[in-house]
Structures are given as structure tokens and as C-alpha cells.
Design a protein around this motif. Structure first.
Motif, PDB file in Angstrom:
ATOM      1  N   ILE A  91      10.855   7.626  -5.440  1.00 60.43           N
ATOM      2  CA  ILE A  91      10.049   6.554  -4.861  1.00 60.43           C
ATOM      3  C   ILE A  91      10.336   6.437  -3.369  1.00 60.43           C
ATOM      4  O   ILE A  91       9.408   6.251  -2.566  1.00 60.43           O
ATOM      5  CB  ILE A  91      10.325   5.223  -5.586  1.00 60.43           C
ATOM      6  N   GLU A  92      11.590   6.579  -2.975  1.00 59.25           N
ATOM      7  CA  GLU A  92      11.906   6.596  -1.540  1.00 59.25           C
ATOM      8  C   GLU A  92      11.228   7.777  -0.851  1.00 59.25           C
ATOM      9  O   GLU A  92      10.730   7.655   0.275  1.00 59.25           O
ATOM     10  CB  GLU A  92      13.413   6.665  -1.331  1.00 59.25           C
ATOM     11  N   PHE A  98      12.001   3.165   5.169  1.00 63.17           N
ATOM     12  CA  PHE A  98      11.955   1.734   5.461  1.00 63.17           C
ATOM     13  C   PHE A  98      10.983   0.977   4.545  1.00 63.17           C
ATOM     14  O   PHE A  98      11.276  -0.143   4.114  1.00 63.17           O
ATOM     15  CB  PHE A  98      11.603   1.510   6.937  1.00 63.17           C
ATOM     16  N   LYS A  99       9.855   1.590   4.246  1.00 69.58           N
ATOM     17  CA  LYS A  99       8.933   0.932   3.323  1.00 69.58           C
ATOM     18  C   LYS A  99       9.555   0.843   1.929  1.00 69.58           C
ATOM     19  O   LYS A  99       9.316  -0.131   1.202  1.00 69.58           O
ATOM     20  CB  LYS A  99       7.589   1.669   3.282  1.00 69.58           C
ATOM     21  N   TYR A 104      11.732  -2.378  -2.374  1.00 69.04           N
ATOM     22  CA  TYR A 104      12.843  -2.644  -3.299  1.00 69.04           C
ATOM     23  C   TYR A 104      13.255  -4.109  -3.240  1.00 69.04           C
ATOM     24  O   TYR A 104      13.368  -4.778  -4.276  1.00 69.04           O
ATOM     25  CB  TYR A 104      14.015  -1.734  -2.929  1.00 69.04           C
ATOM     26  N   LEU A 105      13.473  -4.626  -2.033  1.00 69.48           N
ATOM     27  CA  LEU A 105      13.913  -6.009  -1.874  1.00 69.48           C
ATOM     28  C   LEU A 105      12.832  -6.992  -2.312  1.00 69.48           C
ATOM     29  O   LEU A 105      13.131  -8.036  -2.908  1.00 69.48           O
ATOM     30  CB  LEU A 105      14.312  -6.266  -0.424  1.00 69.48           C
ATOM     31  N   ALA A 106      11.574  -6.652  -2.029  1.00 65.40           N
ATOM     32  CA  ALA A 106      10.468  -7.530  -2.434  1.00 65.40           C
ATOM     33  C   ALA A 106      10.373  -7.610  -3.948  1.00 65.40           C
ATOM     34  O   ALA A 106      10.198  -8.706  -4.521  1.00 65.40           O
ATOM     35  CB  ALA A 106       9.159  -7.031  -1.840  1.00 65.40           C
ATOM     36  N   ALA A 214       3.634  -1.028  -5.188  1.00 62.42           N
ATOM     37  CA  ALA A 214       3.890   0.344  -4.748  1.00 62.42           C
ATOM     38  C   ALA A 214       2.653   1.033  -4.172  1.00 62.42           C
ATOM     39  O   ALA A 214       2.739   1.665  -3.104  1.00 62.42           O
ATOM     40  CB  ALA A 214       4.469   1.164  -5.898  1.00 62.42           C
ATOM     41  N   PRO A 215       1.480   0.941  -4.809  1.00 66.51           N
ATOM     42  CA  PRO A 215       0.294   1.561  -4.186  1.00 66.51           C
ATOM     43  C   PRO A 215      -0.049   0.953  -2.829  1.00 66.51           C
ATOM     44  O   PRO A 215      -0.530   1.658  -1.931  1.00 66.51           O
ATOM     45  CB  PRO A 215      -0.815   1.289  -5.209  1.00 66.51           C
ATOM     46  N   LEU A 216       0.215  -0.346  -2.666  1.00 64.43           N
ATOM     47  CA  LEU A 216      -0.060  -0.995  -1.384  1.00 64.43           C
ATOM     48  C   LEU A 216       0.883  -0.485  -0.290  1.00 64.43           C
ATOM     49  O   LEU A 216       0.551  -0.529   0.900  1.00 64.43           O
ATOM     50  CB  LEU A 216       0.083  -2.520  -1.516  1.00 64.43           C
TER      51      LEU A 216
END
Length: 224
Positions: A91-92, A98-99, A104-106, A214-216
Motif C-alpha cells: 500500500i505504501e 507521505f500519502k 494510515y493515520l486517518a 485509499a482510491p481517493l
């Protein structure tokens, strides 16, 4: 079943996944150095205490983020970090460093908010990286539906490895949490690591928000 690795190559080194794992381990080691009284104070200060968040949102909102780096025991830490290690790197790789961190935090904050919503009057601290990692799993499921994961399988005293579709492993995780969450809904205010319960609604919320966000963030774009 315990995941070991998947079959998806990555194009970048997942520095932030490694960093998140390192931070979780270091903070847990700090927890181990505290007395029981100090640990309770530490959890009350940095974990989400639903009642305090309800009555003092302006002063407590940061705990939606700090709680993501706290764990209630070795198994809680190890199981979370293994799932982050196996699924976070891809995913990273797709989101960019950075995204991915913001994502992750969101997911973790929104997951904690879901658990808070179920038991707003609870005084029991809610903590752990499970909500954020559930977001990662949700993103992985929609991005790599046909991936396979090599997994440890325990059959009594016999241990072996098998390769299974990631969709099955993650799907079982989600369905189990939905069923458990519905069954334990009436006792949701008492869910916490400290009492032996599990924040099922944080897992469910993180998973769903991961699939949405994730798509956003560009999950299906190849260039970033």
C-alpha cells in the motif's frame, strides 16, 4: 492463520512502514519500563478514553492519533506489526510514502472514532494500531484481490505453511469482526485491551474507511 509474506513485488523501499513498526515497538518498550500506576496514567493520557473525548473533544482529539501507537501486551503488538509488515509495504508502494502515512493515520483516527461512537460514556482506555492496520487491509483487498499470502497454519502441535488468497485471509478477518461486533454490541462500552475485550468496531470502521479513502489517495494510480 498467521501471514508471513505476499506475492506482490514493490518498487520502493517501504520506509514509513518500517518506521511505524519501529515507533510502535519503541513505545511498547517504554510501556514495559513503567510501573502499573505509571502505565495507567500513560494510557489515560494518550489512549482514547471515550467519556473524556465526549466531554472535552477540543482537549482530547489528539488521542485519536496517539492511541494508535499504544499496545496492551506482546501478542497485541506482534500480531498487529506482522499484519502491517506483510500488507503495508504494497500500500505504501502504491500511494507513495507521505500519502501512505496520512492514509494510515486517518484510518486509525476514524476507526477510533467508530469505537468511541459505540460507547461514548465508557471510561476504559481504547488503544492499539488495529484500526489503522484494518484500513491497510481494506485497501489491500480492493487493490490486490487476487494476491496470495504465504501463511503459518497451526494444527495442534504441527505447524506448516500454506499459500492462500489474500481475499480469503482478509475476508475472514472482516466477517469475524462483523459477527463479533454485532454479538457484543450491548457490551461495547466495556471493550478494551485491558479487560480482555476487542475493539471490533474500530476494526470494522478502519477496514471500511480504508476501502473508501485509499482510491481517493491514488491507490489505483501507477505514478506518483
Amino acid at each position: 492463520m498467521f501471514p508471513l509474506y505476499d506475492d506482490n513485488p514493490t518498487r520502493i523501499t517501504p520506509y514509513f512502514t518500517y518506521g511505524l513498526i519501529g515507533m510502535n515497538v519503541l513505545i511498547f518498550l517504554h510501556e514495559l519500563s513503567l510501573s502499573n500506576e505509571q502505565l495507567n496514567l500513560f494510557f489515560n493520557q494518550y489512549a482514547v478514553v471515550p467519556q473524556e473525548l465526549t466531554t472535552n473533544l477540543a482537549g482530547e482529539w489528539t488521542t485519536l492519533f496517539t492511541s494508535q501507537f499504544l499496545h496492551g501486551g506482546w501478542w497485541h503488538l506482534i500480531s498487529n506489526m506482522v499484519f502491517l509488515w506483510v500488507f503495508g509495504n504494497n500500500i505504501e508502494d502504491r500511494l507513495g510514502h507521505f500519502k501512505y502515512l496520512i492514509f494510515y493515520l486517518a484510518c486509525g483516527a476514524l476507526a477510533a472514532a467508530c469505537q468511541w461512537f459505540i460507547g461514548m460514556s465508557s471510561t476504559i482506555p481504547s488503544l492499539g494500531a488495529s484500526g489503522a492496520i484494518s484500513g491497510v487491509l481494506g485497501a489491500y483487498l480492493i487493490r490486490f484481490p487476487h494476491a496470495r499470502v504465504t501463511t503459518l497454519l497451526f494444527l495442534g502441535f504441527f505447524v506448516t505453511t500454506i499459500s492462500i488468497p489474500a481475499m480469503i485471509l482478509i475476508g475472514v478477518f472482516f466477517v469475524q469482526n462483523v459477527i463479533s461486533g454485532l454479538v457484543s454490541l450491548q457490551a461495547a462500552a466495556n471493550m478494551s485491551v485491558e479487560t480482555g475485550g476487542v475493539a471490533y468496531w474500530a476494526h470494522i470502521g478502519g477496514f471500511v474507511f480504508g476501502m473508501i479513502l485509499a482510491p481517493l489517495f491514488g491507490l489505483f494510480k501507477r505514478d506518483y
